[in-house]
Write a protein that holds these residues in place. Structure first.
Motif, mmCIF file in Angstrom:
data_model
loop_
_atom_site.group_PDB
_atom_site.id
_atom_site.type_symbol
_atom_site.label_atom_id
_atom_site.label_comp_id
_atom_site.label_asym_id
_atom_site.label_seq_id
_atom_site.Cartn_x
_atom_site.Cartn_y
_atom_site.Cartn_z
ATOM 1 N N ALA A 84 0.829 -1.201 0.000
ATOM 2 C CA ALA A 84 0.000 0.000 0.000
ATOM 3 C C ALA A 84 0.865 1.253 0.000
ATOM 4 O O ALA A 84 0.583 2.220 -0.724
ATOM 5 N N ILE A 85 1.915 1.255 0.813
ATOM 6 C CA ILE A 85 2.787 2.436 0.866
ATOM 7 C C ILE A 85 3.453 2.675 -0.481
ATOM 8 O O ILE A 85 3.467 3.795 -1.005
ATOM 9 N N TYR A 86 3.999 1.602 -1.070
ATOM 10 C CA TYR A 86 4.670 1.750 -2.366
ATOM 11 C C TYR A 86 3.688 2.209 -3.439
ATOM 12 O O TYR A 86 4.000 3.077 -4.260
ATOM 13 N N ALA A 87 2.484 1.643 -3.436
ATOM 14 C CA ALA A 87 1.488 2.000 -4.454
ATOM 15 C C ALA A 87 1.109 3.466 -4.349
ATOM 16 O O ALA A 87 1.033 4.177 -5.363
ATOM 17 N N ILE A 88 0.882 3.941 -3.135
ATOM 18 C CA ILE A 88 0.473 5.337 -2.953
ATOM 19 C C ILE A 88 1.589 6.288 -3.348
ATOM 20 O O ILE A 88 1.331 7.392 -3.837
ATOM 21 N N GLN A 89 2.842 5.847 -3.177
ATOM 22 C CA GLN A 89 3.964 6.702 -3.549
ATOM 23 C C GLN A 89 4.220 6.731 -5.053
ATOM 24 O O GLN A 89 4.836 7.664 -5.559
ATOM 25 N N ALA A 148 4.234 -0.465 -11.931
ATOM 26 C CA ALA A 148 4.780 -1.022 -10.688
ATOM 27 C C ALA A 148 3.896 -0.665 -9.501
ATOM 28 O O ALA A 148 3.655 -1.491 -8.614
ATOM 29 N N GLY A 149 3.384 0.567 -9.477
ATOM 30 C CA GLY A 149 2.489 0.971 -8.397
ATOM 31 C C GLY A 149 1.190 0.200 -8.417
ATOM 32 O O GLY A 149 0.658 -0.175 -7.372
ATOM 33 N N ASN A 150 0.657 -0.060 -9.625
ATOM 34 C CA ASN A 150 -0.571 -0.842 -9.728
ATOM 35 C C ASN A 150 -0.359 -2.272 -9.254
ATOM 36 O O ASN A 150 -1.212 -2.849 -8.571
ATOM 37 N N SER A 156 -0.833 -5.657 -2.321
ATOM 38 C CA SER A 156 -1.393 -5.236 -1.045
ATOM 39 C C SER A 156 -2.767 -5.870 -0.831
ATOM 40 O O SER A 156 -3.075 -6.363 0.263
ATOM 41 N N ALA A 157 -3.590 -5.859 -1.883
ATOM 42 C CA ALA A 157 -4.912 -6.494 -1.796
ATOM 43 C C ALA A 157 -4.774 -7.986 -1.520
ATOM 44 O O ALA A 157 -5.535 -8.562 -0.733
ATOM 45 N N ALA A 158 -3.787 -8.623 -2.169
ATOM 46 C CA ALA A 158 -3.557 -10.053 -1.948
ATOM 47 C C ALA A 158 -3.136 -10.314 -0.509
ATOM 48 O O ALA A 158 -3.568 -11.291 0.119
ATOM 49 N N GLY A 159 -2.283 -9.434 0.039
ATOM 50 C CA GLY A 159 -1.850 -9.599 1.428
ATOM 51 C C GLY A 159 -3.007 -9.476 2.393
ATOM 52 O O GLY A 159 -3.124 -10.258 3.347
#
Length: 296
Positions: A84-89, A148-150, A156-159
């Motif tokens: 989630a952090i990586y995606a938002i960044q 990469a963010g997607n 994140s959803a899988a986790g």
């Protein structure tokens, strides 16, 4: 607790979580692992205090009750938090939060494969619809350079889906100890990755303060409210109520930062939201008619 109070708590939790992206946009230079470490450190005292209170002063006893399933769920949260952090960044807030809503479908598939839980016809239809929505959004990421963010958002959803399956696998009634384990594991993994990379554990004081605040005030407090509210609300309805986070998160960054997303993102996100709503509405209807009681 009454049903209306539970709804208010869950809506408050989702509204609080919707501020996550806005908070992470305030980070100046810290990388994913530094943010993950300090955010986890900020969340742990709040979660520990609540576990201490609900356990009557015996938090370790409650943590032991979650067993191996709790450990698996905590490890799933490491992927959920870091992704989630990586995606938002690296992608837009709208892209990230829309893709986060894939977690119920990941949980359904994992529960079917690992636990033998029946996946009903409407859920398969919703999964198919969700795949179309995710495809539209991920395809756009190729053009935007945000693929990469997607992918991180989907991980994140899988986790989070794995976390949900672990709760069902272990029959865990109290999820806060599992969330606390997730925070502890996240801090440990982040520290290990930073050490392996030879990177500093300590970014700027500003970035540490923002990360600690996000962990304590947004992540942990939201989790406490969500846990309390979930005790009186059916799971299918929780899915619908949690959509408040998806609806508000893009609004905050638009109002305060002027960030928006392309029409394709909102179209694909709308298809994904429709899939989540379909699954939740049909699940709620089945619960009211007693249909879910027949599922193995």
């Amino acid at each position: 607790m009454r049903y209306g109070q539970g709804v208010a708590l869950v809506l408050a939790a989702g509204s609080l979580w919707s501020l996550m992206g806005l908070g992470l946009r305030q980070i100046e230079a810290a990388n994913v692992w530094q943010i993950l470490f300090w955010r986890s450190v900020g969340s742990l005292p709040v979660l520990l205090a609540f576990v201490w209170w609900t356990s009557g002063g015996h938090p370790l006893r409650q943590v032991r009750k979650v067993g191996l399933a709790g450990v698996a769920g905590g490890l799933g949260l490491v992927f959920a938090f870091a992704g989630a952090i990586y995606a938002i960044q690296t992608t837009t807030i709208a892209n990230a939060v829309f893709l986060f809503t894939a977690s119920p479908f990941v949980a359904a598939i994992l529960g079917w494969v690992l636990l033998g839980e029946r996946v009903r016809g409407w859920t398969w239809a919703a999964i198919a619809l969700a795949v179309v929505g995710m495809y539209l959004m991920v395809r756009e990421g190729l053009a935007m350079g945000a693929l990469a963010g997607n992918i991180a958002a989907l991980l994140s959803a899988a986790g989070f889906g794995a976390f949900s399956v672990a709760l069902r696998w272990g029959k865990v009634k109290q999820m806060l100890p599992v969330s606390m384990l997730g925070g502890l594991f996240s801090a440990m993994v982040a520290a290990a990755v930073l050490a392996f990379q030879g990177s500093s554990l300590v970014p700027s004081g500003w970035d540490i303060g923002i990360s600690l605040g996000i962990g304590a005030l947004i992540l942990a407090l939201g989790m406490v409210m969500y846990t309390l509210g979930s005790r009186v609300i059916p799971a299918a309805e929780l899915t619908l109520l949690s959509l408040i986070e998806v609806l508000l998160a893009p609004l905050w960054v638009f109002l305060f930062l002027g960030e928006t997303a392309s029409p394709a993102t909102f179209f694909g996100g709308g298809v994904l939201l429709a899939a989540v709503a379909l699954n939740a509405v049909m699940g709620t209807r089945a619960q009211r008619t007693g249909g879910l009681a027949k599922a193995p």
